[in-house]
Design a protein around this motif. Sequence first.
Motif, PDB file in Angstrom:
ATOM      1  N   ALA A 114      13.884   8.440   0.828  1.00  0.00           N
ATOM      2  CA  ALA A 114      13.145   9.614   0.330  1.00  0.00           C
ATOM      3  C   ALA A 114      11.877   9.129  -0.385  1.00  0.00           C
ATOM      4  CB  ALA A 114      14.021  10.402  -0.627  1.00  0.00           C
ATOM      5  N   PRO A 115      10.823   9.958  -0.403  1.00  0.00           N
ATOM      6  CA  PRO A 115       9.585   9.518  -1.064  1.00  0.00           C
ATOM      7  C   PRO A 115       9.743   9.373  -2.577  1.00  0.00           C
ATOM      8  CG  PRO A 115       9.432  11.829  -0.418  1.00  0.00           C
ATOM      9  CD  PRO A 115      10.728  11.315   0.139  1.00  0.00           C
ATOM     10  N   GLY A 116       8.915   8.518  -3.175  1.00  0.00           N
ATOM     11  CA  GLY A 116       8.874   8.395  -4.626  1.00  0.00           C
ATOM     12  C   GLY A 116       8.320   9.678  -5.237  1.00  0.00           C
ATOM     13  N   ARG A 117       8.540   9.849  -6.537  1.00  0.00           N
ATOM     14  CA  ARG A 117       8.063  11.076  -7.209  1.00  0.00           C
ATOM     15  C   ARG A 117       7.174  10.710  -8.385  1.00  0.00           C
ATOM     16  NH1 ARG A 117      12.279  14.951  -9.224  1.00  0.00           N
ATOM     17  NH2 ARG A 117      12.757  13.105 -10.428  1.00  0.00           N
ATOM     18  N   MET A 118       5.968  11.256  -8.349  1.00  0.00           N
ATOM     19  CA  MET A 118       4.996  10.985  -9.411  1.00  0.00           C
ATOM     20  C   MET A 118       4.742  12.293 -10.150  1.00  0.00           C
ATOM     21  SD  MET A 118       2.563   8.778  -6.872  1.00  0.00           S
ATOM     22  CE  MET A 118       1.690   7.728  -8.030  1.00  0.00           C
ATOM     23  N   LEU A 119       4.932  12.263 -11.464  1.00  0.00           N
ATOM     24  CA  LEU A 119       4.876  13.509 -12.253  1.00  0.00           C
ATOM     25  C   LEU A 119       3.494  13.747 -12.838  1.00  0.00           C
ATOM     26  CD1 LEU A 119       6.370  15.905 -13.625  1.00  0.00           C
ATOM     27  CD2 LEU A 119       6.876  14.337 -15.526  1.00  0.00           C
ATOM     28  N   ASN A 120       2.921  14.887 -12.507  1.00  0.00           N
ATOM     29  CA  ASN A 120       1.697  15.318 -13.175  1.00  0.00           C
ATOM     30  C   ASN A 120       2.066  15.623 -14.625  1.00  0.00           C
ATOM     31  OD1 ASN A 120      -0.961  16.185 -13.450  1.00  0.00           O
ATOM     32  ND2 ASN A 120      -0.367  18.305 -13.089  1.00  0.00           N
ATOM     33  N   SER A 121       1.543  14.850 -15.559  1.00  0.00           N
ATOM     34  CA  SER A 121       2.078  14.874 -16.921  1.00  0.00           C
ATOM     35  C   SER A 121       1.137  15.438 -17.966  1.00  0.00           C
ATOM     36  CB  SER A 121       2.466  13.446 -17.337  1.00  0.00           C
ATOM     37  OG  SER A 121       3.317  12.883 -16.382  1.00  0.00           O
ATOM     38  N   ASP A 122      -0.008  15.964 -17.538  1.00  0.00           N
ATOM     39  CA  ASP A 122      -0.920  16.528 -18.530  1.00  0.00           C
ATOM     40  C   ASP A 122      -1.529  17.827 -18.023  1.00  0.00           C
ATOM     41  OD1 ASP A 122      -2.624  15.547 -16.584  1.00  0.00           O
ATOM     42  OD2 ASP A 122      -3.831  14.316 -17.933  1.00  0.00           O
ATOM     43  N   VAL A 123      -2.177  18.539 -18.937  1.00  0.00           N
ATOM     44  CA  VAL A 123      -2.942  19.741 -18.569  1.00  0.00           C
ATOM     45  C   VAL A 123      -4.296  19.660 -19.268  1.00  0.00           C
ATOM     46  CG1 VAL A 123      -1.152  21.437 -18.041  1.00  0.00           C
ATOM     47  CG2 VAL A 123      -1.717  20.973 -20.423  1.00  0.00           C
ATOM     48  N   PHE A 124      -5.286  20.208 -18.601  1.00  0.00           N
ATOM     49  CA  PHE A 124      -6.608  20.244 -19.225  1.00  0.00           C
ATOM     50  C   PHE A 124      -7.254  21.568 -18.866  1.00  0.00           C
ATOM     51  CE2 PHE A 124      -8.673  19.617 -15.191  1.00  0.00           C
ATOM     52  CZ  PHE A 124      -7.773  18.843 -14.473  1.00  0.00           C
ATOM     53  N   ASN A 184       0.824  -1.213   0.000  1.00  0.00           N
ATOM     54  CA  ASN A 184       0.000   0.000   0.000  1.00  0.00           C
ATOM     55  C   ASN A 184       0.859   1.265   0.000  1.00  0.00           C
ATOM     56  OD1 ASN A 184      -2.238  -1.593   0.036  1.00  0.00           O
ATOM     57  ND2 ASN A 184      -2.702  -1.324   2.206  1.00  0.00           N
ATOM     58  N   THR A 185       0.173   2.403  -0.139  1.00  0.00           N
ATOM     59  CA  THR A 185       0.928   3.664  -0.229  1.00  0.00           C
ATOM     60  C   THR A 185       0.143   4.852   0.329  1.00  0.00           C
ATOM     61  OG1 THR A 185       2.132   5.115  -1.756  1.00  0.00           O
ATOM     62  CG2 THR A 185       0.085   4.198  -2.585  1.00  0.00           C
ATOM     63  N   LEU A 186       0.885   5.785   0.878  1.00  0.00           N
ATOM     64  CA  LEU A 186       0.304   7.083   1.267  1.00  0.00           C
ATOM     65  C   LEU A 186       0.971   8.148   0.393  1.00  0.00           C
ATOM     66  CD1 LEU A 186      -1.333   9.047   2.957  1.00  0.00           C
ATOM     67  CD2 LEU A 186       0.428   8.933   4.727  1.00  0.00           C
ATOM     68  N   ILE A 187       0.155   8.739  -0.477  1.00  0.00           N
ATOM     69  CA  ILE A 187       0.676   9.739  -1.423  1.00  0.00           C
ATOM     70  C   ILE A 187       0.235  11.134  -0.979  1.00  0.00           C
ATOM     71  CG2 ILE A 187       0.557  10.539  -3.827  1.00  0.00           C
ATOM     72  CD1 ILE A 187      -0.091   7.564  -4.576  1.00  0.00           C
ATOM     73  N   LEU A 188       1.168  12.071  -1.009  1.00  0.00           N
ATOM     74  CA  LEU A 188       0.797  13.472  -0.760  1.00  0.00           C
ATOM     75  C   LEU A 188       0.800  14.197  -2.103  1.00  0.00           C
ATOM     76  CD1 LEU A 188       0.145  15.660   1.394  1.00  0.00           C
ATOM     77  CD2 LEU A 188       2.555  16.295   1.270  1.00  0.00           C
ATOM     78  N   PRO A 189      -0.385  14.587  -2.604  1.00  0.00           N
ATOM     79  CA  PRO A 189      -0.416  15.324  -3.865  1.00  0.00           C
ATOM     80  C   PRO A 189      -0.272  16.829  -3.622  1.00  0.00           C
ATOM     81  CG  PRO A 189      -2.657  14.699  -3.221  1.00  0.00           C
ATOM     82  CD  PRO A 189      -1.746  14.284  -2.090  1.00  0.00           C
ATOM     83  N   VAL A 190       0.652  17.441  -4.358  1.00  0.00           N
ATOM     84  CA  VAL A 190       0.800  18.911  -4.283  1.00  0.00           C
ATOM     85  C   VAL A 190       0.811  19.479  -5.705  1.00  0.00           C
ATOM     86  CG1 VAL A 190       2.010  18.951  -2.044  1.00  0.00           C
ATOM     87  CG2 VAL A 190       3.345  18.727  -4.141  1.00  0.00           C
ATOM     88  N   ASP A 191       0.068  18.836  -6.598  1.00  0.00           N
ATOM     89  CA  ASP A 191       0.113  19.211  -8.017  1.00  0.00           C
ATOM     90  C   ASP A 191      -0.989  20.195  -8.405  1.00  0.00           C
ATOM     91  OD1 ASP A 191      -1.752  17.162  -7.482  1.00  0.00           O
ATOM     92  OD2 ASP A 191      -1.762  16.489  -9.560  1.00  0.00           O
ATOM     93  N   HIS A 192      -1.783  20.639  -7.430  1.00  0.00           N
ATOM     94  CA  HIS A 192      -2.970  21.436  -7.729  1.00  0.00           C
ATOM     95  C   HIS A 192      -2.677  22.774  -8.409  1.00  0.00           C
ATOM     96  CE1 HIS A 192      -3.851  18.554  -4.637  1.00  0.00           C
ATOM     97  NE2 HIS A 192      -5.128  18.848  -4.578  1.00  0.00           N
ATOM     98  N   GLY A 193      -1.502  23.365  -8.118  1.00  0.00           N
ATOM     99  CA  GLY A 193      -1.197  24.716  -8.596  1.00  0.00           C
ATOM    100  C   GLY A 193      -1.183  24.853 -10.110  1.00  0.00           C
ATOM    101  N   ILE A 194      -1.096  23.760 -10.839  1.00  0.00           N
ATOM    102  CA  ILE A 194      -1.092  23.839 -12.305  1.00  0.00           C
ATOM    103  C   ILE A 194      -2.425  24.410 -12.815  1.00  0.00           C
ATOM    104  CG2 ILE A 194      -1.972  21.501 -12.831  1.00  0.00           C
ATOM    105  CD1 ILE A 194       1.076  22.930 -14.573  1.00  0.00           C
TER     106      ILE A 194
END
Length: 259
Positions: free
Chosen positions: A71-81, A17-27
Amino acid sequence: MGKSLRLSRIFRRDTGNTLILPVDHGIGGSIEGLENPVKTLKELQTPDIDAILLNDGVARQAEEVFHGKGAPGRMLNSDVFSYEVKNERMEHHLTFSPEIAVRKGYDCMKLVLFWDRPAEERMRSMKLIASVIEEAEKWEIPVLVEPLISKPIEDPKEQAKVLTDANRAAFELGADILKAAHPGDTKTLENWVKYFDIPIILLGGSKSGTTEDLVNMVDDAINVGINGVAIGRNIWQRPPKEAKELLARFAEIIHKPRN
Ligand SMILES: O=C(CO)COP(=O)(O)O
């Protein structure tokens, strides 16, 4: 091998399992609590977080958060809409290719799939996602798809059905991970776990309800086999001390040994 190594930086080996902290909202523009995402990331740094979902500009500036063992893994926000003003037309584009994501050392790419859109837009998004998944296979980088609806559906049963269809489509396209909106009932979550044989992460939504409501929601979801959560606003729209306490509670639930 490349893909499984990357996935192991997101999902803990002992619990899956995983606990992800998303901070990608600013896009999508300014948002309360994330005015300075780099500062937020530094303040909330804790081993309870398994991975961070973010945009490349923030990742560059917060590089030290990701240095070193553990260190935490890194997940890239890769699109825009974007929608046009009357929500009549949606544009959906890729911002980073799998090759670039790999070169920059990311562990996963994230794309959204809006399902309650006119067929033409939906098809374009599906084609985009399919082409990213195909290219990502070559580079052995996992692709997370976030199936979404662009506006709430009044009838809860209908909403759960539309979300189920959206998750189904993302699964059929070959997503490695689903990041799903809560369908509103546990039975549907249970079915998703049964139908989609890939990890499912629940997203948080806007800040609402009490802390206990949130903790119970996470507990119920993990109990039926959901693999973790990506909760942002309900974390970083709180003072850092409270946010870290909540992260610790989530981590305890998410990684609790279960039979
Ligand atoms: O994963 C998320 C955004 O990428 C979920 O964030 P929220 O919890 O703020 O809805």
